[in-house]
Design an enzyme around this catalytic site. Structure first.
Site, PDB file in Angstrom:
ATOM      1  N   TYR A  58       0.851  -1.205   0.000  1.00  0.00           N
ATOM      2  CA  TYR A  58       0.000   0.000   0.000  1.00  0.00           C
ATOM      3  C   TYR A  58       0.877   1.241   0.000  1.00  0.00           C
ATOM      4  CZ  TYR A  58      -4.996   0.386  -0.050  1.00  0.00           C
ATOM      5  OH  TYR A  58      -6.283   0.490  -0.485  1.00  0.00           O
ATOM      6  N   GLU A  60      -0.416   4.989  -0.566  1.00  0.00           N
ATOM      7  CA  GLU A  60      -1.121   6.241  -0.886  1.00  0.00           C
ATOM      8  C   GLU A  60      -0.137   7.402  -0.844  1.00  0.00           C
ATOM      9  OE1 GLU A  60      -4.341   6.512   1.873  1.00  0.00           O
ATOM     10  OE2 GLU A  60      -5.650   5.237   0.670  1.00  0.00           O
ATOM     11  N   ASP A 204      -6.356  13.886 -25.427  1.00  0.00           N
ATOM     12  CA  ASP A 204      -6.548  12.521 -24.952  1.00  0.00           C
ATOM     13  C   ASP A 204      -5.887  11.610 -25.978  1.00  0.00           C
ATOM     14  OD1 ASP A 204      -7.304  10.001 -24.291  1.00  0.00           O
ATOM     15  OD2 ASP A 204      -9.398  10.490 -23.862  1.00  0.00           O
ATOM     16  N   THR A 230      -3.484   5.978 -22.187  1.00  0.00           N
ATOM     17  CA  THR A 230      -3.448   4.638 -21.593  1.00  0.00           C
ATOM     18  C   THR A 230      -2.060   4.080 -21.857  1.00  0.00           C
ATOM     19  OG1 THR A 230      -4.152   3.624 -23.659  1.00  0.00           O
ATOM     20  CG2 THR A 230      -5.890   4.187 -22.093  1.00  0.00           C
ATOM     21  N   LYS A 233      -2.518   0.267 -24.960  1.00  0.00           N
ATOM     22  CA  LYS A 233      -2.937   0.209 -26.365  1.00  0.00           C
ATOM     23  C   LYS A 233      -1.682   0.161 -27.251  1.00  0.00           C
ATOM     24  CE  LYS A 233      -7.391   2.267 -25.199  1.00  0.00           C
ATOM     25  NZ  LYS A 233      -8.344   3.387 -25.391  1.00  0.00           N
ATOM     26  N   ARG A 239      -2.118  -2.776 -18.456  1.00  0.00           N
ATOM     27  CA  ARG A 239      -3.347  -1.985 -18.420  1.00  0.00           C
ATOM     28  C   ARG A 239      -3.152  -0.844 -17.428  1.00  0.00           C
ATOM     29  NH1 ARG A 239      -6.546  -4.687 -21.560  1.00  0.00           N
ATOM     30  NH2 ARG A 239      -7.973  -2.939 -21.599  1.00  0.00           N
TER      31      ARG A 239
HETATM   32  C1  PLP Z   1      -9.325   3.802 -24.486  1.00  0.00           C
HETATM   33  C2  PLP Z   1      -9.609   5.247 -24.315  1.00  0.00           C
HETATM   34  C3  PLP Z   1      -9.817   5.810 -23.035  1.00  0.00           C
HETATM   35  C4  PLP Z   1     -10.040   5.006 -21.776  1.00  0.00           C
HETATM   36  O1  PLP Z   1      -9.193   4.039 -21.441  1.00  0.00           O
HETATM   37  P1  PLP Z   1      -9.614   2.917 -20.377  1.00  0.00           P
HETATM   38  O2  PLP Z   1      -8.293   2.470 -19.882  1.00  0.00           O
HETATM   39  O3  PLP Z   1     -10.389   1.896 -21.132  1.00  0.00           O
HETATM   40  O4  PLP Z   1     -10.430   3.561 -19.311  1.00  0.00           O
HETATM   41  C5  PLP Z   1      -9.959   7.182 -22.946  1.00  0.00           C
HETATM   42  N1  PLP Z   1      -9.914   7.954 -24.026  1.00  0.00           N
HETATM   43  C6  PLP Z   1      -9.747   7.465 -25.274  1.00  0.00           C
HETATM   44  C7  PLP Z   1      -9.705   8.405 -26.426  1.00  0.00           C
HETATM   45  C8  PLP Z   1      -9.599   6.086 -25.453  1.00  0.00           C
HETATM   46  O5  PLP Z   1      -9.446   5.596 -26.690  1.00  0.00           O
END
Ligand code: PLP
Length: 420
Positions: A58, A60, A204, A230, A233, A239
């Protein structure tokens, strides 16, 4: 490195139901051609860190400022992850704690906005993400999202309309980023629009941050106040999420991840992110991301040669979106997706711009090349994959032809397995 994906015997001894289900998915991962644009195959090194004893700690807070004792080692690990992320993305600041892309976005919204504030993002039915204002997501429930979209003829983002909409609605935050758009973003134009209406500018980059890491596309950190992403991807890590920002937003971002949006950090995932950043700093990774783009172009060209319609006229990134109506009017994204999965090609149905069908049915399929590229496929194979998909969809009522095509898919997949 050898990466068999095989389990140790402990899991079989404790829980043979889950162990054998994991093996079922290993079989699925090894026998299909994977075109889900947001998926990839992490290295064994990443998975080892993710599955390590760090899950027990843990912590925080942040390195040097924890609310728990015994954080000396995880402090070093998190600091390494932060330093590598700042180097990789040329950012002043990195927060590596977001549990996902969605929590990264939540923390940024908490930092920059009050409930009810206006935000502009790409409309969901034109390529935006759930966290860009879907009415069933926290974003759409808490904030007033206004969606911009594509020009109906070119199917490209219409920057004049973005400007006009920004002037009309005066957002406090302007978001660039997508989940299903196959073209590059004009960050300079977005920045100018944000500045002209006094909005913050966030990118994003969840979908394409891996391409940024490999220097295959432009780095949005040069223009944005904050970049969220993320790590699982195109970046090929565990993840999770990450937030990059300029110095100005560093404190606010941190405070809104913890204690704002999350509790304790996932130290196993943070260690795995550090490993992934190290991998992404290599020249091999840069070659990998360039190959992702070449493969997406080959896939897109292959559809066009087969007479199918590729949305936005092609691709400039890792994504290819096909209008299933160009096979024939009756074919929905849902039916195409289900059939292709049965045939051994995994992808997802996706709305096309100005889609007349519901989001559950749709008139399109979305594909991406990060996963197949990890498996070693090159242009020749992606051209073949495009042919196979086209042939399957065109011959979907011919059972004999489908059986033939299915064995071709299986033969190709067996030569490019992720875990061998
Ligand atoms: C995949 C994605 C997210 C969210 O990712 P998660 O890990 O699934 O919550 C946010 N914004 C965009 C543009 C995405 O493609």
């Amino acid at each position: 490195m050898e990466n068999t994906g095989a389990l140790n015997t402990e899991l079989f001894e404790t829980d043979d139901e889950i162990a054998s289900l994991i093996n079922d998915d290993l079989e699925r991962q090894n026998s299909h051609i994977h075109l889900i644009a947001s998926e990839n195959f992490a290295s064994k090194a990443v998975m080892q860190a993710s599955g390590s004893i760090l899950t027990n700690k843990y912590s925080e807070g942040f390195p040097g400022k924890r609310y728990y004792e015994g954080c000396e080692t995880v402090d070093e690990i998190e600091q390494l992850a932060i330093d590598r992320a700042c180097k990789l993305f040329e950012a002043d600041h990195a927060n590596v704690q977001p549990h996902s892309g969605s929590s990264a976005n939540m923390a940024v919204y908490l930092n920059l906005l009050e409930a009810g504030d206006t935000v502009m993002g790409m409309a969901l039915d034109q390529g935006g993400h759930l966290t860009h204002g879907s009415p069933v997501n926290f974003s759409g429930r808490i904030y007033n999202f206004v969606g911009y979209g594509l020009d109906q003829d070119t199917e490209l983002i219409d920057m004049d309309k973005v400007k006009q909409l920004a002037e009309e609605t005066k957002p406090k935050l302007l978001i660039a980023g997508y989940s299903s758009y196959s073209q590059n973003l004009d960050y300079a134009a977005f920045r100018e629009i944000a500045d002209s209406v006094g909005a913050y500018f966030m990118v994003d980059a969840a979908h394409f941050i891996g391409l940024v890491a490999g220097k295959a596309v432009e780095n949005p950190m040069k223009y944005a106040d904050v970049v969220t992403a993320t790590t699982h991807k195109a970046l090929r890590g565990p993840r999770g999420g990450i937030i990059l920002s300029t110095e100005e937003f560093a404190k606010g971002v941190d405070k809104n991840i913890f204690p704002g949006a999350q509790g304790g950090a996932l130290n196993n995932q943070i260690a795995a992110k550090a490993v992934c950043f190290k991998e992404a700093l290599s020249t091999e990774f840069q070659d990998y991301t360039k190959q992702i783009l070449k493969n997406a172009s080959a896939l897109s060209d292959s559809f066009i040669n087969e007479g199918l319609r590729v949305v936005s006229g092609g691709t400039a990134n890792h994504i290819v979106l096909v209008d299933t109506g160009s096979v024939d009017e009756e074919l929905t994204g849902k039916d195409a997706g289900t059939l292709l999965n049965d045939m051994g090609i995994t992808l997802n149905r996706n709305a096309i711009p100005f889609d007349k069908r519901s989001p559950f049915v749709t008139s399109g399929i979305r594909m991406g090349t990060p996963a197949t590229t990890t498996c070693g496929m090159k242009e020749e194979e992606l051209t073949k994959v495009g042919n196979l998909i086209s042939e399957i969809l065109k011959n979907r009522s011919d059972e004999n032809k489908l059986n033939e095509l299915k064995s071709e898919v299986s033969n190709l997949a067996s030569q490019f397995q992720p875990y061998v």
